[in-house]
Write a protein that holds these residues in place. Structure first.
Motif, PDB file in Angstrom:
ATOM      1  N   ALA A   1      -3.204  12.429 -17.285  1.00 52.80           N
ATOM      2  CA  ALA A   1      -1.747  12.381 -17.459  1.00 52.80           C
ATOM      3  C   ALA A   1      -1.160  11.790 -16.282  1.00 52.80           C
ATOM      4  N   GLU A   2      -1.775  11.468 -15.230  1.00 48.56           N
ATOM      5  CA  GLU A   2      -1.281  10.886 -14.066  1.00 48.56           C
ATOM      6  C   GLU A   2      -0.968   9.552 -14.149  1.00 48.56           C
ATOM      7  N   ASP A   3       0.165   9.115 -13.784  1.00 52.33           N
ATOM      8  CA  ASP A   3       0.535   7.639 -14.150  1.00 52.33           C
ATOM      9  C   ASP A   3       0.564   6.880 -12.467  1.00 52.33           C
ATOM     10  N   VAL A   4      -0.548   6.442 -12.370  1.00 56.55           N
ATOM     11  CA  VAL A   4      -0.937   5.861 -11.184  1.00 56.55           C
ATOM     12  C   VAL A   4      -1.003   4.437 -11.270  1.00 56.55           C
ATOM     13  N   PRO A   5      -0.228   3.400 -10.941  1.00 53.68           N
ATOM     14  CA  PRO A   5      -0.411   1.918 -11.114  1.00 53.68           C
ATOM     15  C   PRO A   5      -1.854   1.398 -10.485  1.00 53.68           C
ATOM     16  N   GLY A   6      -2.459   0.572 -11.560  1.00 53.31           N
ATOM     17  CA  GLY A   6      -3.639  -0.006 -11.076  1.00 53.31           C
ATOM     18  C   GLY A   6      -4.971   0.833 -11.587  1.00 53.31           C
ATOM     19  N   VAL A   7      -4.759   1.978 -12.108  1.00 54.68           N
ATOM     20  CA  VAL A   7      -5.863   3.050 -12.123  1.00 54.68           C
ATOM     21  C   VAL A   7      -6.960   2.438 -13.453  1.00 54.68           C
ATOM     22  N   HIS A   8      -6.179   1.447 -14.106  1.00 56.31           N
ATOM     23  CA  HIS A   8      -7.154   0.908 -15.075  1.00 56.31           C
ATOM     24  C   HIS A   8      -7.755  -0.407 -14.829  1.00 56.31           C
ATOM     25  N   GLY A   9      -7.451  -0.837 -13.446  1.00 64.81           N
ATOM     26  CA  GLY A   9      -8.044  -2.189 -13.045  1.00 64.81           C
ATOM     27  C   GLY A   9      -9.317  -2.168 -12.703  1.00 64.81           C
ATOM     28  N   TYR A  10      -9.773  -3.498 -12.440  1.00 69.59           N
ATOM     29  CA  TYR A  10     -11.163  -3.818 -11.642  1.00 69.59           C
ATOM     30  C   TYR A  10     -11.288  -3.084 -10.441  1.00 69.59           C
ATOM     31  N   MET A  11     -12.183  -2.927  -9.868  1.00 72.68           N
ATOM     32  CA  MET A  11     -12.563  -2.150  -8.786  1.00 72.68           C
ATOM     33  C   MET A  11     -13.621  -2.801  -7.867  1.00 72.68           C
ATOM     34  N   PRO A  12     -13.941  -2.318  -6.753  1.00 71.65           N
ATOM     35  CA  PRO A  12     -15.243  -2.837  -6.365  1.00 71.65           C
ATOM     36  C   PRO A  12     -16.535  -2.512  -7.184  1.00 71.65           C
ATOM     37  N   ASN A  13     -17.438  -3.474  -7.417  1.00 68.70           N
ATOM     38  CA  ASN A  13     -18.475  -3.278  -8.312  1.00 68.70           C
ATOM     39  C   ASN A  13     -19.280  -2.148  -8.021  1.00 68.70           C
ATOM     40  N   GLY A  14     -19.482  -1.662  -6.948  1.00 66.11           N
ATOM     41  CA  GLY A  14     -20.045  -0.321  -6.637  1.00 66.11           C
ATOM     42  C   GLY A  14     -19.383   0.809  -7.059  1.00 66.11           C
ATOM     43  N   GLY A  15     -18.095   1.011  -7.335  1.00 67.42           N
ATOM     44  CA  GLY A  15     -17.224   2.207  -7.767  1.00 67.42           C
ATOM     45  C   GLY A  15     -16.368   2.493  -6.765  1.00 67.42           C
ATOM     46  N   TYR A  16     -15.640   3.223  -7.102  1.00 66.71           N
ATOM     47  CA  TYR A  16     -14.327   3.716  -6.034  1.00 66.71           C
ATOM     48  C   TYR A  16     -14.943   4.429  -4.684  1.00 66.71           C
ATOM     49  N   PRO A  17     -14.324   3.679  -3.504  1.00 68.46           N
ATOM     50  CA  PRO A  17     -14.685   4.147  -2.363  1.00 68.46           C
ATOM     51  C   PRO A  17     -14.636   5.905  -2.306  1.00 68.46           C
ATOM     52  N   HIS A  18     -13.476   6.440  -2.703  1.00 64.42           N
ATOM     53  CA  HIS A  18     -13.250   7.719  -2.654  1.00 64.42           C
ATOM     54  C   HIS A  18     -14.274   8.794  -3.287  1.00 64.42           C
ATOM     55  N   VAL A  19     -14.656   7.922  -4.560  1.00 68.31           N
ATOM     56  CA  VAL A  19     -15.687   9.009  -5.511  1.00 68.31           C
ATOM     57  C   VAL A  19     -17.050   8.972  -4.725  1.00 68.31           C
ATOM     58  N   ARG A  20     -17.450   7.650  -4.257  1.00 68.82           N
ATOM     59  CA  ARG A  20     -18.706   7.478  -3.554  1.00 68.82           C
ATOM     60  C   ARG A  20     -18.744   8.346  -2.384  1.00 68.82           C
ATOM     61  N   GLU A  21     -17.550   8.817  -1.725  1.00 65.79           N
ATOM     62  CA  GLU A  21     -17.580   9.440  -0.621  1.00 65.79           C
ATOM     63  C   GLU A  21     -17.699  10.836  -0.924  1.00 65.79           C
ATOM     64  N   SER A  22     -17.056  11.384  -1.980  1.00 62.06           N
ATOM     65  CA  SER A  22     -17.395  12.864  -2.583  1.00 62.06           C
ATOM     66  C   SER A  22     -18.861  12.867  -2.857  1.00 62.06           C
TER      67      SER A  22
END
Ligand code: PLP
Length: 399
Positions: A61-82
């Motif tokens: 439901a969140e409308d955040v710009p860019g969330v469907h875009g490419y990212m670093p190939n290893g994944g989102y940094p904040h997810v890897r941190e978690s």
């Protein structure tokens, strides 16, 4: 011929899986799904935890710009941190976000690891019984599997591994909790294995990586501990996913973690990241990364699998099967009283679907997956007894 010869051969080799799948569908159409005891597929049926749906809806439901875009190939940094924070506890070493890569399931992670480590002809030791896809994943990247048996209880047979090690060995791939046996390797046996690999590495002037495939880590029974390979050797990589412990196999979300002091860490991490990209995964699914980043503290209700295991063991006991009680995952791997293929067809006549052990490199066994309603297991008791009796008379007749 359009299709490559090797693929034709692979299709031929794995055709019994497809055949069984088709046979199951045919039987369910003919006799009604409720009258077929289908224990053939390891497709988790326990619902994901309630928090999964809640977080998924919230993030969608969140409308955040860019969330469907490419990212670093290893994944989102904040997810890897978690993940790093959580896995540091589980894997018993201090990991940071850079030690983790988000992948398309454990299968994607294994392909990324093999692509990064293997030169043509390099050997990967796998332990029988094994998850059948390992052979394909290793072949995908020019490697060769060397199959080593386990002991009578499906534990690591150190001597057998020692005999198989040679100058071409690059990886020893283990899976604990194990599909198909449910075995969990002890801390002592992992320490011994790690010592063996480190000294073999010295002897052959190479680095032998211990890779552990652990998608069932959280599905364990009777308080069983799953020791970390990272506590035993620095040259270790853990691959895993949320396919089983959150029941999300179709979402293709998993990860790999490298030991913080692994040999040539920087170049290895670069290779792993590049492999994720050039194998065509590019990155793990964006939305699912964000979801699992918030689900580190939950898993499916393991008590459901524990209850099913108990009921299934009682049924197998009553029918006279020999088996090693699984410590984790959701499979039983009993001894087949006769040839495993023959027994699977006999079971099929009793409307029970099981997988012959030879599909896992262990003829003489059958695999039963308990990813089905408790009630299906309970109702299958008489059919198992009849199958065992019929196998007994067949066996007698052939002596
Ligand atoms: C031992 C083992 N490894 C890897 C996988 C692949 O898991 P994923 O769906 O996360 O790719 C499975 C799936 O059944 C498995 O049993």
């Amino acid at each position: 011929m359009t299709v490559a010869r090797k693929m034709q051969m692979f299709a031929e080799k794995s055709s019994w899986i497809r055949k069984m799948f088709e046979e199951g569908a045919r039987m369910k159409a003919e006799f009604g799904a409720e009258n077929v005891f289908d224990f053939s597929l390891g497709n988790p049926d326990v619902p994901p935890p309630e928090k999964f749906g809640r977080i998924l809806r919230q993030l969608a439901a969140e409308d955040v710009p860019g969330v469907h875009g490419y990212m670093p190939n290893g994944g989102y940094p904040h997810v890897r941190e978690s993940l790093a924070e959580h896995l540091s506890r589980d894997l018993e070493v201090e990991l940071d976000a850079g030690d983790i890569l988000m992948t398309c399931g454990a299968a994607g992670a294994l392909n990324v690891v093999m692509k990064s480590l293997l030169d043509p002809g390099d050997e990967v030791i796998i332990l029988a019984p094994f998850f059948v896809e390992y052979n394909f994943y290793v072949d995908n990247h020019g490697g060769v599997t060397r199959v080593v048996p386990t002991d009578r209880e499906f534990n690591i047979d150190l001597q057998a591994i020692e005999e198989a090690l040679n100058e071409k060995t690059k990886v020893v791939l283990i899976n604990s909790p194990n599909n198909p046996t449910g075995q969990v390797y002890s801390r002592r046996s992992l320490q011994d294995l790690a010592e063996l690999l480190d000294s073999a590495g010295e002897k052959f002037c190479t680095t032998i990586y211990l890779v552990s495939d652990e998608p069932y880590r959280k599905i364990v029974f009777d308080g069983c501990e799953v020791p970390s390979i990272m506590a035993t050797t620095t040259n270790s990589i853990v691959v895993s996913s949320y396919s089983k412990d959150l029941s999300l196999p179709g979402e293709r979300i998993g990860y790999l973690a490298v030991h913080p002091e692994i040999h040539e860490k920087r170049s290895l991490l670069d290779a792993l990241t590049l492999a994720n990209r050039i194998l065509g995964f590019v990155n793990a699914p964006a939305l699912m990364q964000r979801v699992v980043g918030q689900l580190q503290d939950v898993s499916v209700d393991v008590a459901i699998y524990a209850r099913r295991r108990k009921i299934f063991c009682e049924i197998l006991d009553a029918a006279g099967f020999e088996y090693v009680k699984p410590k984790g995952a959701f499979y039983l791997f009993p001894r087949s009283p006769i040839d495993d293929l023959e027994f699977c067809s006999l079971l099929q006549e009793e409307k029970i679907l099981a997988v012959p052990g030879r599909g896992f490199g262990a003829p003489g066994y059958i695999r039963l997956a308990f990813c089905v309603d408790e009630e299906v297991i309970s109702r299958s008791g008489e059919a198992f007894k009849r199958a065992m009796q019929r196998a007994g008379s067949r066996d007698g007749a052939t002596r």
